[in-house]
Write a protein that holds these residues in place. Structure first.
Motif: not given
Length: 384
Positions: A254-270
């Motif tokens: 949806r291209d409305r990035l927020g801090e929780f999405q960014a944190q989740a992206a880090v967790a997803a990479l792990h």
């Protein structure tokens, strides 16, 4: 006495009293009185309908307090006759109470503190620890917040961002093991996502699921803390990971990035890495850059220093760490890890011991103490 049952019933009971006309502060006091009575009487005489019992007792306590206070005499004109005992409506008021606690008249910190106390069931001391302030200061903050929302009904939603911060703090408190609220936070996040079409709500739910999926592997058979790199990834919940990744991908689209999405992206990479060695640290650094841009948080920059140390080497990580305030929580632990990776075991052992003294919980303190002892023992063996 099933304390988990009591904790689960509190939001619903509190919500019923508020919907019946009790102001928030008086309702919470009455519910606390009912909980004390439950602890006293339930072991010998457990009720068939625990929630109905709590509602009945709490409502009577509220009426007694109202009638005893001459200054509140006029409120009796607005209080209905006491409802007959019996089953209570199967309505979950928890989310509505979260929004009440996130009322626009409250500061974000007061809203979070009030929600954790009144709905999450955390003690004032635990909340003060999360905020790194004295317990007396937090008690005053919560009391002021209760007075502010006194008389406010459940028909005025609060700020979504504040509700998300509340849920995140509740999840983290439960995840630490001190108070097991992680599953409840996930349940509430699911409910919130079902009624609010917002990418950050989805981002928070994804983040919770991705972290919770690793919970079984976070501690060893002796209860000791197991760092992410050393966890048995076969114990991770792959179904929960897949759900979290799917929710995150839909939110990011949806291209409305927020801090929780960014944190989740880090967790997803792990979560996506089959082994610790295969972790895509370069992408993780990029996501931490996004997080730093969104939040300007020193804690984010501390975590970024670890990622830089993995992606570009420990010396690069130490350089990123050097510009940060050494008084940050876990600064010494990060510095110790990077010095250990750089081969400076003497400095690493000293910093691990320092970090252990500052650790926020026993499990982390024991883990850091063991790392310091291991490095000191290795150095002693080599010197012989």
């Amino acid at each position: 006495m099933d304390e988990a049952l009591l904790r689960g019933l509190v939001p619903g009971v509190l919500g019923i009293l508020v919907r019946r006309g009790a102001d928030f502060a008086a309702a919470e006091d009455a519910v606390q009185d009912a909980l004390v009575e439950a602890v006293r009487t339930w072991p010998a005489d457990p009720p068939r309908d625990p929630k109905g019992w709590l509602v009945t007792v709490a409502w009577r306590r509220f009426l007694d307090a109202t009638r005893a206070d001459a200054a509140r005499r006029r409120r009796e004109d607005r209080v209905e006759e006491e409802p007959a005992p019996g089953p209570v409506p199967a309505v979950d008021d928890t989310l509505r109470l979260y929004f009440l606690c996130a009322h626009p008249s409250l500061s974000p910190s007061s809203a979070v503190a009030l929600t954790l106390r009144a709905v999450g069931g955390l003690t004032t001391r635990q909340i003060a620890g999360a905020y790194l302030v004295p317990e007396a200061t937090m008690a005053q903050r919560i009391s002021r917040a209760k007075r502010t929302v006194s008389g406010v009904r459940l028909d005025r939603p609060g700020d979504v961002a504040t509700v998300l911060r509340v849920l995140y703090l509740v999840f983290n408190e439960g995840y630490s093991g001190d108070v097991d609220l992680a599953a409840e936070a996930i349940r509430l996040a699911r409910q919130l996502a079902a009624v609010i079409d917002h990418p950050e709500v989805a981002g928070l739910l994804a983040l919770m699921l991705l972290h919770h999926a690793r919970r079984a592997a976070r501690t060893g058979p002796d209860g000791g803390l197991v760092p992410l790199a050393e966890q048995d990834r076969g114990r991770w919940d792959t179904g929960m990971i897949a759900e979290g990744v799917g929710i995150l991908q839909a939110a990011l689209a949806r291209d409305r990035l927020g801090e929780f999405q960014a944190q989740a992206a880090v967790a997803a990479l792990h979560a996506d890495a089959p082994t610790a060695e295969e972790t895509d640290w370069v992408q993780i650094v990029e996501w931490y850059d996004e997080l730093a841009r969104l939040t300007d948080s020193p804690v984010v920059r501390l975590n970024r220093a670890v990622a830089v140390g993995e992606a570009d080497g420990p010396r690069a990580g130490l350089a990123a760490l050097a510009v940060l305030d050494g008084s940050l929580p876990r600064y010494a632990a990060v510095a110790a890890y990077l010095h250990e990776r750089a081969g400076d075991t003497a400095t690493a052992a000293r910093l691990y011991a320092e970090a252990a003294r500052k650790a926020p919980n026993l499990a982390e303190r024991d883990h850091l103490t063991r790392r310091a002892a291991r490095l000191n023992a290795d150095r002693s063996d080599r010197s012989r």
